[in-house]
Structures are given as structure tokens and as C-alpha cells.
Design an enzyme around this catalytic site. Structure first.
Site, PDB file in Angstrom:
ATOM      1  N   ASP A  13      -2.731 -16.495 -23.731  1.00  0.00           N
ATOM      2  CA  ASP A  13      -3.670 -15.107 -23.391  1.00  0.00           C
ATOM      3  C   ASP A  13      -4.146 -14.716 -21.693  1.00  0.00           C
ATOM      4  OD1 ASP A  13      -3.475 -14.529 -26.316  1.00  0.00           O
ATOM      5  OD2 ASP A  13      -5.354 -15.934 -26.319  1.00  0.00           O
ATOM      6  N   LYS A  16      -0.173 -12.826 -19.097  1.00  0.00           N
ATOM      7  CA  LYS A  16       1.226 -13.107 -18.459  1.00  0.00           C
ATOM      8  C   LYS A  16       2.122 -11.642 -18.788  1.00  0.00           C
ATOM      9  CE  LYS A  16       1.663 -16.333 -21.456  1.00  0.00           C
ATOM     10  NZ  LYS A  16       0.458 -16.425 -21.987  1.00  0.00           N
ATOM     11  N   GLY A  40       1.282 -12.850 -28.307  1.00  0.00           N
ATOM     12  CA  GLY A  40       1.061 -11.428 -28.056  1.00  0.00           C
ATOM     13  C   GLY A  40       0.930 -11.138 -26.717  1.00  0.00           C
ATOM     14  N   HIS A  41       1.967 -10.247 -26.122  1.00  0.00           N
ATOM     15  CA  HIS A  41       1.756 -10.050 -24.648  1.00  0.00           C
ATOM     16  C   HIS A  41       1.376  -8.512 -24.666  1.00  0.00           C
ATOM     17  CE1 HIS A  41       4.615 -13.495 -23.638  1.00  0.00           C
ATOM     18  NE2 HIS A  41       3.371 -13.778 -24.112  1.00  0.00           N
ATOM     19  N   GLN A 220       2.313 -18.109 -24.902  1.00  0.00           N
ATOM     20  CA  GLN A 220       1.076 -18.860 -24.888  1.00  0.00           C
ATOM     21  C   GLN A 220       0.814 -19.826 -23.643  1.00  0.00           C
ATOM     22  OE1 GLN A 220       3.053 -20.464 -28.610  1.00  0.00           O
ATOM     23  NE2 GLN A 220       1.521 -19.259 -29.719  1.00  0.00           N
TER      24      GLN A 220
HETATM   25  P1  GDP Z   1      -0.938 -12.862 -22.380  1.00  0.00           P
HETATM   26  O1  GDP Z   1      -0.349 -13.388 -23.701  1.00  0.00           O
HETATM   27  O2  GDP Z   1      -0.771 -13.844 -21.327  1.00  0.00           O
HETATM   28  O3  GDP Z   1      -0.049 -11.803 -22.180  1.00  0.00           O
HETATM   29  O4  GDP Z   1      -2.106 -12.242 -22.378  1.00  0.00           O
HETATM   30  P2  GDP Z   1      -2.839 -11.036 -23.459  1.00  0.00           P
HETATM   31  O5  GDP Z   1      -1.979  -9.821 -23.369  1.00  0.00           O
HETATM   32  O6  GDP Z   1      -2.954 -11.704 -24.860  1.00  0.00           O
HETATM   33  O7  GDP Z   1      -4.145 -10.916 -22.993  1.00  0.00           O
HETATM   34  C1  GDP Z   1      -4.409 -10.453 -21.692  1.00  0.00           C
HETATM   35  C2  GDP Z   1      -5.236  -9.075 -21.808  1.00  0.00           C
HETATM   36  O8  GDP Z   1      -5.857  -8.905 -20.764  1.00  0.00           O
HETATM   37  C3  GDP Z   1      -4.472  -7.824 -22.257  1.00  0.00           C
HETATM   38  O9  GDP Z   1      -5.310  -7.003 -22.885  1.00  0.00           O
HETATM   39  C4  GDP Z   1      -4.246  -7.132 -20.760  1.00  0.00           C
HETATM   40  O10 GDP Z   1      -4.129  -5.857 -20.670  1.00  0.00           O
HETATM   41  C5  GDP Z   1      -5.494  -7.642 -20.017  1.00  0.00           C
HETATM   42  N1  GDP Z   1      -5.403  -7.985 -18.451  1.00  0.00           N
HETATM   43  C6  GDP Z   1      -4.462  -8.746 -17.890  1.00  0.00           C
HETATM   44  N2  GDP Z   1      -4.966  -8.749 -16.550  1.00  0.00           N
HETATM   45  C7  GDP Z   1      -6.006  -7.978 -16.595  1.00  0.00           C
HETATM   46  C8  GDP Z   1      -7.111  -7.984 -15.608  1.00  0.00           C
HETATM   47  O11 GDP Z   1      -6.988  -8.421 -14.423  1.00  0.00           O
HETATM   48  N3  GDP Z   1      -8.315  -7.428 -15.777  1.00  0.00           N
HETATM   49  C9  GDP Z   1      -8.811  -7.069 -17.009  1.00  0.00           C
HETATM   50  N4  GDP Z   1      -9.888  -6.494 -17.445  1.00  0.00           N
HETATM   51  N5  GDP Z   1      -7.674  -7.123 -18.174  1.00  0.00           N
HETATM   52  C10 GDP Z   1      -6.601  -7.657 -17.748  1.00  0.00           C
END
Ligand code: GDP
Length: 420
Positions: A13, A16, A40-41, A220
Site C-alpha cells: 500500500d 506503487k 490492490g493498486h 505488496q
Molecule cells: P499500492 O498497493 O502500493 O498501489 O497502494 P494502494 O493503491 O493500495 O494505496 C495507495 C493509496 O494512496 C491510493 O489510494 C492512492 O491513490 C493514494 N496515493 C498514492 N500516492 C499518494 C500521495 O502522494 N498522496 C495521497 N494523498 N494519496 C496518494
């Protein structure tokens, strides 16, 4: 740069999906090599939110070819529902999305097994059937995509699986599916999936030889890796760099590995979390960061940045660059803490402990930074507030890896690349 990998350095999370989406604008191929629909991306484009569990986040850029390689625990139900959301958004995916013949299938039986294990042992998984799918691969009981097209093999596998798993399901008061139900589910999947099935390793081999730009999308994070993570509170595969070649099915060594980290820490579910903030600070991070799981909507546990864990993760993932996300989330805070070491009793630990009972007892030693205020709308890395630059320089120095960029909001454009 021909091959770039994006990997999470924390407990997943990290953001990525957003970075992959940004880098995919310059990629020819975007490749998922590990994990399943428990990942979940999230990508947000012009206010529209896409959550990808199986399909590579690069699919939103229509010139990319997207591959789901053999290391992925392939969940057809999740795949078809993601296809539907792409369809609704008018994104063309035909002839640019391929699934490995060798990927193992997550069957409805696996999801029931996850539920049964949760009821009997309380292990708290996402109940997506990913662990049981990988376990069956190791038991040599699994059904691969290719097996869908060989009825004799398929019949025999389903029979064996039902024989082995039914007693466990019944013990948890879950009625196992019938042979006929499971077989016809497989037939339906076989029919709908056929046009996407391909030799993804062969496609990648050709792409490599032609010098194409390849983006490997990790799922992950290192701290959830089955071997390197905080076992047993881990996932059931190798989601970071060391899963790349085996997950892709060819030897592939990225020239650039971007390790993604949030400027604080989160984790979902149980397991040791030395820098966790259970009070107001944790609540502020959760609220401002929208820290609720993209897969299960479970609230994420939140705390300060943990450098000992990150140092350990860097040793395993060997990032060439760091990408730090969510700087905007800390904007309200006057003081920002970073854990620079762990103490246990009077000893300062020099290594990240392998024994989680030790990790549960460590006391974080913090270094404090001044808050940096609002960073929304900052247009260049060098224009970030000096307090944020000081914080990033500290991370860089401690981890010995250059910060190549940061993210200051959830939208596609809210990303600042560092110009060198
Ligand atoms: P992933 O699994 O690593 O892709 O991460 P997730 O998608 O589960 O969680 C990342 C969340 O943070 C998502 O809702 C993104 O839209 C949000 N996000 C990513 N970068 C930023 C940021 O710089 N600021 C904010 N506020 N949200 C972000």
C-alpha cells in the site's frame, strides 16, 4: 532504461499503482509477476478511481502491452470484474493483455479454504484464496491456466482437490462445492479466458531482445515477503525483486529498481509494528491518508516511518532509487518523527530482528523533524519546503539510496521527479 522494476519497501500500500501508471506512459510492456487479487493498486485519473488486483496498472495507457506472468495467483473472477470496469471506462484492452499459460488459478474452492482457515485458526487473510492457491502449487495439486484446456487433467485435479479439502471445509461448517459445479465453473472460465492466454515468457523474451521498455510491477512489499517478511504475518509469495525472474518465467534483471515507500508506515492485519501510533496521530494519518485497504476496506494500522525496517528491505530489494509517497498527508503535523533505530532494554539493535517476538518488544528511537506544511500544488522537487527536503535527505543518507521522486497527492499529475 530498458527494464525498470517498481517494488514496495514496506508492508504494501505504498502507492506503487500511481507510480506504475506514471511510468507506464513511457513503457512498451507492463508486467505483473507475483501475488494475486489480495494486492490492490489504486490509480486516480481525472477524479476517476481504478483499483487493479490482477491486471497491471499500466493498462490505462493504451500503447502498452500488459502481461500477467506465471508467478501470479490468477483469480479469474477478479480479472473479469476488472475487465468490466475497463470496458465501462472505454479503455481498449483486446490484443494488449495476456495471461500466462503457466499461472496457477485461484478456484472458488481456494476462497472457501481461506474462509475455513480463518474460522478455524483466525489467521486473518484477505480471503481471496491466494495462500491456498500457492500452497496447492507446492503440493502439486494446483490447476494452471493451461489445464483448463485439458479436460482429463482438469477432471482428475478437481477430484483430488475435493477429496483433500472437503474434510477441512466441513470441519469449519462450510459445504464444499460439488464436482459438477467446480468443473462447469472451470469450463466457463476456459471459454471466456481463451483469447487472453499466451506464452508470456516468450513475449517478454522477444521484448527484451528488441530493447523494448519493460516495466515490472511489484505487488505488496518486502516486509510481506514469505521468507523475508515478518513471518508468519506475510503473504505467500515473493512480491519484491527476488520474485521477478521466477515470476516472469525468464531470467530478467532490471537496470533500475524503484523502491516505493510512504513517508510514514502502515500495515493491515496482525503482526509486529514497532512505530505504530494507536492514538490521535495514528487516526490523523489514517484519515488524511485514506488508509483503508483497497482490497478489503479494512482500516490500516498507521505509524511513523521505520528506518531499521527500511534498511532491511533495501538489503533485500536492492533499489537503485527511492520514490517517497504521500508527503501531503503529513502536512497538518507540526512535528514529524522518524524511527532511526530500535532499542531493547539497554541495547540498541544493529540488525532488523528475525524473531518477531523480539520485534514485538523493541522500542523505537525517534528523530524529530519540523513539519513542512502544505505541499499540494508544488511544481518541482527542488521547490519542496526546506523541511521536507531535509527529511528526504535524512532518508537518503540513512538508506544509502537516492530519492528519485516524490508524490504529493493522489492524482496522476501530483508527482515530482527529481531532475539530476
Ligand atoms: P499500492 O498497493 O502500493 O498501489 O497502494 P494502494 O493503491 O493500495 O494505496 C495507495 C493509496 O494512496 C491510493 O489510494 C492512492 O491513490 C493514494 N496515493 C498514492 N500516492 C499518494 C500521495 O502522494 N498522496 C495521497 N494523498 N494519496 C496518494
Amino acid at each position: 532504461m530498458a527494464v525498470t522494476a517498481v517494488v514496495g519497501l514496506q508492508w504494501g500500500d505504498e502507492g506503487k499503482g500511481k507510480l506504475v501508471d506514471a511510468l507506464a506512459a513511457r513503457a512498451d510492456y507492463v508486467v505483473r509477476y507475483a501475488s494475486g487479487s489480495n494486492a490492490g493498486h489504486t490509480v486516480i485519473v481525472n477524479g476517476r478511481r481504478f483499483v487493479f488486483h490482477i491486471i497491471p496498472s499500466g493498462i490505462l495507457h493504451e500503447r502498452t502491452t500488459c502481461l500477467v506472468c506465471r508467478g501470479v495467483a490468477f483469480d479469474p473472477e477478479s480479472f473479469f470484474s476488472e475487465l468490466k470496469s475497463l470496458q465501462e471506462a472505454g479503455i481498449a484492452y483486446e490484443n494488449r493483455l495476456w495471461i500466462s499459460r503457466r499461472a496457477h488459478l485461484v478456484l472458488p474452492l481456494h476462497k472457501l479454504e481461506d474462509e475455513a482457515l480463518d474460522r478455524l485458526l483466525g489467521i486473518g487473510t484477505t480471503k481471496r484464496g491466494v495462500g491456498p492457491c500457492y500452497a496447492d502449487r507446492a503440493y502439486r495439486l494446483g490447476v494452471r491456466v493451461i489445464d483448463l484446456y485439458c479436460p482429463t487433467t482438469l477432471r482428475q485435479r478437481i477430484r483430488t482437490l475435493l477429496e483433500v479439502k472437503s474434510p477441512l471445509l466441513r470441519k469449519a461448517q462450510i459445504e464444499p462445492p460439488s464436482f459438477d459445479d467446480l468443473f462447469s465453473w472451470c469450463e466457463d472460465v476456459a471459454r471466456r479466458l481463451q483469447r487472453f492466454v499466451a506464452d508470456t515468457a516468450g513475449i517478454l523474451q522477444k521484448a527484451l531482445s528488441s530493447g523494448a521498455e519493460i516495466l515490472l510491477e511489484g505487488a505488496q512489499g518486502v516486509m510481506l515477503d514469505i521468507d523475508h517478511g515478518t513471518y508468519p504475518y506475510v503473504t505467500s509469495c515473493h512480491p519484491a525483486t527476488d520474485g521477478i525472474s521466477s515470476g516472469c518465467g525468464i531470467n530478467i534483471v532490471p537496470q533500475r529498481v524503484i523502491g516505493v515507500l510512504k513517508c510514514y508506515t502502515t500495515r493491515v492485519g496482525a503482526g509486529p509494528f514497532p512505530t505504530e501510533e494507536k492514538g490521535d496521530i495514528g487516526e490523523t494519518l489514517r484519515r488524511r491518508g485514506g488508509e483503508f485497504g483497497a482490497t478489503t476496506s479494512r482500516p490500516r494500522r498507521c505509524g511513523w516511518l521505520d528506518l531499521p525496517a527500511l534498511k532491511y528491505a533495501c538489503r533485500i530489494a536492492a533499489p537503485t532509487h527511492l520514490f517517497v509517497t504521500k508527503l501531503d498527508v503529513l502536512a497538518e503535523l507540526e512535528k514529524i518523527k522518524v524511527c532511526s533505530a530500535y532499542r531493547i532494554g539497554s541495547d540498541v539493535l544493529t540488525e532488523f530482528p528475525a524473531d518477531i517476538s523480539v520485534l514485538e518488544k523493541v522500542e523505537p528511537l525517534f528523530r524529530e523533524f519540523c513539519g513542512w506544511g502544505d505541499v499540494k500544488g508544488v511544481e518541482a522537487f527542488s521547490r519542496l519546503p526546506s523541511q521536507a527536503l531535509e527529511f528526504l535527505a535524512f532518508i537518503e543518507e540513512e538508506l544509502g539510496v537516492e530519492v528519485g521522486g516524490v508524490s504529493v497527492g493522489s492524482e496522476r499529475m501530483e508527482l515530482l521527479e527529481r531532475q539530476t
